[in-house]
Design a protein around this motif. Structure first.
Motif, PDB file in Angstrom:
ATOM      1  N   VAL A 155       0.886  -1.199  -0.043  1.00  0.00           N
ATOM      2  CA  VAL A 155      -0.080  -0.030  -0.131  1.00  0.00           C
ATOM      3  C   VAL A 155       0.906   1.362  -0.009  1.00  0.00           C
ATOM      4  N   VAL A 156       0.415   2.352  -0.602  1.00  0.00           N
ATOM      5  CA  VAL A 156       1.098   3.623  -0.705  1.00  0.00           C
ATOM      6  C   VAL A 156       0.624   4.644   0.183  1.00  0.00           C
ATOM      7  N   GLY A 157       1.373   5.626   0.644  1.00  0.00           N
ATOM      8  CA  GLY A 157       0.876   6.651   1.398  1.00  0.00           C
ATOM      9  C   GLY A 157       1.521   7.835   0.652  1.00  0.00           C
ATOM     10  N   LEU A 158       0.888   8.822   0.348  1.00  0.00           N
ATOM     11  CA  LEU A 158       1.312   9.981  -0.181  1.00  0.00           C
ATOM     12  C   LEU A 158       0.863  11.118   0.503  1.00  0.00           C
ATOM     13  N   VAL A 159       1.831  12.175   0.652  1.00  0.00           N
ATOM     14  CA  VAL A 159       1.369  13.474   1.156  1.00  0.00           C
ATOM     15  C   VAL A 159       2.040  14.489  -0.067  1.00  0.00           C
ATOM     16  N   LEU A 160       1.015  14.798  -0.671  1.00  0.00           N
ATOM     17  CA  LEU A 160       1.603  15.828  -1.691  1.00  0.00           C
ATOM     18  C   LEU A 160       1.736  17.300  -1.677  1.00  0.00           C
ATOM     19  N   PRO A 161       2.280  17.739  -2.410  1.00  0.00           N
ATOM     20  CA  PRO A 161       2.440  19.533  -2.246  1.00  0.00           C
ATOM     21  C   PRO A 161       1.095  19.981  -3.011  1.00  0.00           C
ATOM     22  N   LYS A 162       0.355  20.627  -2.462  1.00  0.00           N
ATOM     23  CA  LYS A 162      -0.997  21.095  -3.003  1.00  0.00           C
ATOM     24  C   LYS A 162      -0.907  21.628  -4.500  1.00  0.00           C
ATOM     25  N   SER A 163       0.103  22.106  -4.955  1.00  0.00           N
ATOM     26  CA  SER A 163       0.229  22.613  -6.463  1.00  0.00           C
ATOM     27  C   SER A 163       0.964  21.612  -7.170  1.00  0.00           C
ATOM     28  N   GLY A 164       0.099  21.304  -8.222  1.00  0.00           N
ATOM     29  CA  GLY A 164       0.562  20.198  -9.160  1.00  0.00           C
ATOM     30  C   GLY A 164       0.583  18.893  -8.442  1.00  0.00           C
ATOM     31  N   GLY A 165      -0.099  18.604  -7.442  1.00  0.00           N
ATOM     32  CA  GLY A 165      -0.366  17.407  -6.860  1.00  0.00           C
ATOM     33  C   GLY A 165      -0.791  16.214  -7.549  1.00  0.00           C
ATOM     34  N   MET A 166      -1.827  16.551  -8.453  1.00  0.00           N
ATOM     35  CA  MET A 166      -2.531  15.423  -9.093  1.00  0.00           C
ATOM     36  C   MET A 166      -1.510  14.990  -9.983  1.00  0.00           C
ATOM     37  N   GLN A 167      -0.982  15.770 -10.891  1.00  0.00           N
ATOM     38  CA  GLN A 167       0.050  15.156 -12.243  1.00  0.00           C
ATOM     39  C   GLN A 167       1.159  14.380 -11.344  1.00  0.00           C
ATOM     40  N   LEU A 168       1.570  15.306 -10.205  1.00  0.00           N
ATOM     41  CA  LEU A 168       2.764  14.457  -9.558  1.00  0.00           C
ATOM     42  C   LEU A 168       2.373  13.028  -9.059  1.00  0.00           C
ATOM     43  N   ALA A 169       1.322  13.071  -8.434  1.00  0.00           N
ATOM     44  CA  ALA A 169       0.659  11.472  -8.073  1.00  0.00           C
ATOM     45  C   ALA A 169       0.681  10.562  -9.021  1.00  0.00           C
ATOM     46  N   VAL A 170       0.218  11.003 -10.392  1.00  0.00           N
ATOM     47  CA  VAL A 170      -0.072   9.919 -11.534  1.00  0.00           C
ATOM     48  C   VAL A 170       1.449   9.672 -11.631  1.00  0.00           C
ATOM     49  N   ASP A 171       2.419  10.554 -11.994  1.00  0.00           N
ATOM     50  CA  ASP A 171       3.489  10.218 -12.369  1.00  0.00           C
ATOM     51  C   ASP A 171       4.282   9.397 -11.234  1.00  0.00           C
TER      52      ASP A 171
END
Ligand code: MG
Length: 308
Positions: A84-100
């Motif tokens: 399983v994967v836990g992600l804490v994304l920066p708010k800006s550009g987070g969606m594209q970053l997550a997919v990459d």
């Protein structure tokens, strides 16, 4: 937003024989027939510490987040099953970053037949953090521990060491198949993967085993990157220094009885090189021996996270 990412994951992850229920519910459901003992491991990676997102393709960061866990399962000579994967994304550009990140991670998961069962994603005004938790199956030869080395055992290593900062730390191949092949065929006493440095991780194995170790300076396989880095830095550090202390080589250190080690090296069971770099000794501590027979204490060089 989070729901978009869940939709992406549901589409992207699809089916796996272990996944009775994948991403989308409150938890995933795994099929685990014939698994009596599990190993479990987690790693947390952070932007600016474990990689520089501004300088690399984020797919490589996602790949690394899974690869370091696979390396830990390799160190236990266990077969990866699911994660399983836990992600804490920066708010800006987070969606594209997550997919990459997921694209890099899932490609490696497919390569090792690991079921990614799901994950959790948060966002904040800070740098990316990514955490992967993996479970693996203990094979018939049992989990390989740090604590089984005995004086007289040889120190065997896969691959070569040093200079991983030049790229290897992102693109390394976790030694899962190598560990399983060796554990199935030979009697291994102890093992560890080199995450923080050859000397510090060998020291950890020796300490857990209640013994010490002597490394032969001339025998240590040095990566070309270690030579390049020593030249580029020109700070007086030698390629050998880099091989001993750089870390993130993600090779295996194994403790094997002398005769068994000879057999392993003669039979060349792996594509990657197996090298005898020294031996375990009764006296606790770590030494570096040179070709003239001299021996000096080796400081445990390597990376350690610092906190109070
Ligand atoms: Mg490890």
């Amino acid at each position: 937003v989070e729901s978009e990412l869940v939709d992406y994951l549901r589409r992207r992850i699809g089916s796996h024989r272990l996944l009775k229920l994948g991403p989308g519910d409150d938890a995933a459901v795994l099929r685990m027939a014939n698994v009596e003992e599990c190993v479990m491991t987690v790693d947390v990676l952070t932007d600016h510490v474990d990689f520089e997102l501004a300088e690399i393709d984020p797919k490589r960061a996602g790949r690394k987040a899974l690869a370091v866990n696979l390396s830990d399962l390799a160190a236990m000579a266990s077969e990866p099953l699911a994660g399983v994967v836990g992600l804490v994304l920066p708010k800006s550009g987070g969606m594209q970053l997550a997919v990459d990140l997921y694209e890099g991670l899932l490609a490696l998961a497919e390569e090792f037949d690991v079921a990614i069962a799901g994950g959790d994603t948060n966002s904040w005004d800070g740098p990316l953090a990514i955490s992967v938790t993996l479970i693996g199956r203990v094979t018939q030869s049992g989990p390989l521990l740090r604590s089984g080395a005995v004086p007289g055992d040889r120190v065997l290593v896969t691959g070569s060491f040093g200079g991983s900062i030049l790229g290897h730390h992102l693109d390394f191949q976790p030694r899962v198949n190598e560990a399983l092949a060796l554990a199935g065929r030979y009697r291994l006493h102890a093992g560890i993967d080199v995450s923080d440095g050859l000397s510090i991780d060998l020291g950890r194995l020796a300490t857990e085993s209640g013994c010490g170790a002597v490394l032969e300076a001339e025998a240590i396989p040095i990566r070309d990157d270690a030579r390049r880095l020593a030249k580029e830095l020109a700070d007086g550090s030698s390629p050998l220094d880099h091989a001993l202390g750089d870390g993130e080589d993600f090779e295996l250190i194994l403790a094997v009885a002398a005769e068994e080690a000879e057999r392993m090296i003669a039979e060349r069971p792996l594509e990657v090189e197996l090298t005898n770099v020294g031996r375990f000794v009764a006296r606790p501590g770590l030494w570096l021996a040179d070709s003239s027979g001299g021996r000096e204490p080796l400081s445990l060089r390597g990376y350690q996270h610092e906190f109070d």
